[in-house]
Design an enzyme around this catalytic site. Structure first.
Site, PDB file in Angstrom:
ATOM      1  N   GLY A  37       0.906  -1.248   0.017  1.00  0.00           N
ATOM      2  CA  GLY A  37      -0.023   0.030  -0.089  1.00  0.00           C
ATOM      3  C   GLY A  37       0.838   1.458  -0.157  1.00  0.00           C
ATOM      4  O   GLY A  37       2.275   1.098   0.160  1.00  0.00           O
ATOM      5  N   SER A  39       2.538   4.893   1.177  1.00  0.00           N
ATOM      6  CA  SER A  39       3.105   5.264   2.243  1.00  0.00           C
ATOM      7  C   SER A  39       2.054   5.959   3.042  1.00  0.00           C
ATOM      8  O   SER A  39       1.291   6.728   2.555  1.00  0.00           O
ATOM      9  CB  SER A  39       4.511   6.452   1.804  1.00  0.00           C
ATOM     10  OG  SER A  39       4.917   6.944   2.952  1.00  0.00           O
ATOM     11  N   GLY A  40       2.143   5.799   4.408  1.00  0.00           N
ATOM     12  CA  GLY A  40       1.214   6.085   5.323  1.00  0.00           C
ATOM     13  C   GLY A  40      -0.156   5.466   5.241  1.00  0.00           C
ATOM     14  O   GLY A  40      -1.190   5.728   5.844  1.00  0.00           O
ATOM     15  N   ASP A  67      11.265   0.013   5.383  1.00  0.00           N
ATOM     16  CA  ASP A  67      12.105   0.935   5.954  1.00  0.00           C
ATOM     17  C   ASP A  67      13.334   0.303   6.843  1.00  0.00           C
ATOM     18  O   ASP A  67      14.353   0.867   6.463  1.00  0.00           O
ATOM     19  CB  ASP A  67      11.332   1.864   6.986  1.00  0.00           C
ATOM     20  CG  ASP A  67      10.395   2.927   6.156  1.00  0.00           C
ATOM     21  OD1 ASP A  67      10.715   3.261   5.036  1.00  0.00           O
ATOM     22  OD2 ASP A  67       9.295   3.513   6.850  1.00  0.00           O
ATOM     23  N   SER A 111       5.989  -1.873  -2.157  1.00  0.00           N
ATOM     24  CA  SER A 111       6.040  -2.626  -3.101  1.00  0.00           C
ATOM     25  C   SER A 111       4.951  -2.178  -4.348  1.00  0.00           C
ATOM     26  O   SER A 111       3.935  -3.087  -4.477  1.00  0.00           O
ATOM     27  CB  SER A 111       5.582  -4.045  -2.701  1.00  0.00           C
ATOM     28  OG  SER A 111       4.455  -4.312  -1.914  1.00  0.00           O
ATOM     29  N   GLY A 160      10.156  10.766  -7.704  1.00  0.00           N
ATOM     30  CA  GLY A 160       9.660   9.532  -7.883  1.00  0.00           C
ATOM     31  C   GLY A 160       8.836   8.860  -6.523  1.00  0.00           C
ATOM     32  O   GLY A 160       9.041   7.792  -6.236  1.00  0.00           O
TER      33      GLY A 160
HETATM   34  N1  ADP Z   1      -5.878   1.992  11.224  1.00  0.00           N
HETATM   35  C1  ADP Z   1      -5.361   3.350  11.760  1.00  0.00           C
HETATM   36  N2  ADP Z   1      -6.125   4.122  12.267  1.00  0.00           N
HETATM   37  C2  ADP Z   1      -5.700   5.443  12.373  1.00  0.00           C
HETATM   38  N3  ADP Z   1      -4.477   5.713  12.198  1.00  0.00           N
HETATM   39  C3  ADP Z   1      -3.469   4.798  11.579  1.00  0.00           C
HETATM   40  C4  ADP Z   1      -4.134   3.487  11.377  1.00  0.00           C
HETATM   41  N4  ADP Z   1      -2.987   2.888  10.779  1.00  0.00           N
HETATM   42  C5  ADP Z   1      -1.987   3.679  10.905  1.00  0.00           C
HETATM   43  N5  ADP Z   1      -2.280   4.673  11.158  1.00  0.00           N
HETATM   44  C6  ADP Z   1      -1.338   6.012  11.299  1.00  0.00           C
HETATM   45  O1  ADP Z   1      -1.024   6.310  10.029  1.00  0.00           O
HETATM   46  C7  ADP Z   1       0.324   6.686  10.252  1.00  0.00           C
HETATM   47  C8  ADP Z   1       1.107   5.862   8.878  1.00  0.00           C
HETATM   48  O2  ADP Z   1       1.010   4.819   9.458  1.00  0.00           O
HETATM   49  P1  ADP Z   1       2.295   3.551   9.101  1.00  0.00           P
HETATM   50  O3  ADP Z   1       1.862   2.136   9.739  1.00  0.00           O
HETATM   51  O4  ADP Z   1       3.541   4.295   9.361  1.00  0.00           O
HETATM   52  O5  ADP Z   1       2.142   3.817   7.509  1.00  0.00           O
HETATM   53  P2  ADP Z   1       3.159   2.986   6.423  1.00  0.00           P
HETATM   54  O6  ADP Z   1       3.758   1.857   7.112  1.00  0.00           O
HETATM   55  O7  ADP Z   1       2.213   2.056   5.317  1.00  0.00           O
HETATM   56  O8  ADP Z   1       3.918   3.996   5.786  1.00  0.00           O
HETATM   57  C9  ADP Z   1       0.918   6.592  11.224  1.00  0.00           C
HETATM   58  O9  ADP Z   1       0.834   7.949  12.069  1.00  0.00           O
HETATM   59  C10 ADP Z   1      -0.232   5.818  12.090  1.00  0.00           C
HETATM   60  O10 ADP Z   1      -0.315   5.800  13.530  1.00  0.00           O
HETATM   61 MG    MG Z   2       6.053   1.730   7.419  1.00  0.00          MG
END
Ligand code: ADP
Ligand code: MG
Length: 207
Positions: A37, A39-40, A67, A111, A160
């Site tokens: 998915g 980022s974020g 990461d 990915s 990118g």
């Molecule tokens: N289910 C959720 N509900 C609310 N906030 C979330 C949820 N999942 C992740 N977040 C918040 O979103 C942000 C990004 O999550 P993260 O797991 O770091 O994303 P990724 O690893 O996909 O980049 C973080 O600040 C996290 O606390």
């Molecule tokens: Mg992450």
């Protein structure tokens, strides 16, 4: 068969203890839960929540986080397409080893390219690759922006960046999709329960 190094003098050494023996020891089936998915989108959050949930059930899992892997194994790789492909290939190979060790390997990486993910799926035997798509709208991910990367990408300071000026190719038939319900993202524990239920139902949580 010739290896990639061009040498035909490389052989596979069979060891006496096999995957089935290790799975019996652990009372689980080795597999890969591949979380993809933007980022974020919550990949690392789900990975950690799932890891904790499995641990509390007495199941052995291990996280390969995009990461974190870039700090070590893949620290010589950047974000150009060839490097992203190699990043995924290496993580896929390591995940395959963990699955062979009998663990539930949780790989959480953007990915973005379908072919790269499908190549990892092809490496594993089919039911053992469980693809989880974090289907969160870009606006939600960008709104969270915990690392400030979207801001930098929008300002042209990162080139990118997936979802901004590099494509994200969503899975066409993943095993699990995590998405908002009525505009609300499920809590991390709910997302983990969704994945654990799937693993349980498919028999991964017993030998
Ligand atoms: N289910 C959720 N509900 C609310 N906030 C979330 C949820 N999942 C992740 N977040 C918040 O979103 C942000 C990004 O999550 P993260 O797991 O770091 O994303 P990724 O690893 O996909 O980049 C973080 O600040 C996290 O606390
Ligand atoms: Mg992450």
């Amino acid at each position: 068969m010739m290896s990639a190094t061009g040498s035909s003098n490389i052989f596979w050494h069979e060891c006496p203890v096999g995957k089935v023996d290790r799975q019996k020891l652990l009372n689980q089936q080795g597999c890969v839960v591949w979380i993809t998915g933007l980022s974020g989108s919550g990949k690392s959050t789900l990975a950690c929540s799932l890891d904790r949930e499995l641990h509390s059930k007495g199941k052995l899992s291990y996280i390969l986080d995009g990461d974190n892997v870039r700090h070590g194994l893949n620290k010589n790789l950047g974000f150009k397409p060839e490097d992203r492909t190699e990043n995924i290939r290496r993580v896929g190979e390591v995940a395959k080893l963990f699955a062979d060790a009998g663990l539930i390997c949780i790989a959480s990486l953007i990915s973005p390219y379908r072919d790269d993910r499908d190549a990892c799926r092809a490496m594993l035997q089919d039911p053992n690759f469980v693809e989880v798509f974090m289907n969160m709208p870009l606006e939600v991910c960008e709104g969270r922006d915990p690392k400030g990367l979207y801001k930098l990408a929008r300002a042209g300071k990162i080139k990118g960046f997936t979802g901004i000026d590099d494509p994200y190719e969503p899975p066409l038939n993943c095993e699990i999709e995590i998405k908002q319900k009525d505009g609300v993202c499920p809590a991390p524990s709910e997302m983990a329960v969704q994945v654990v239920s799937y693993l349980d139902q498919k028999g991964f949580l017993q030998a």
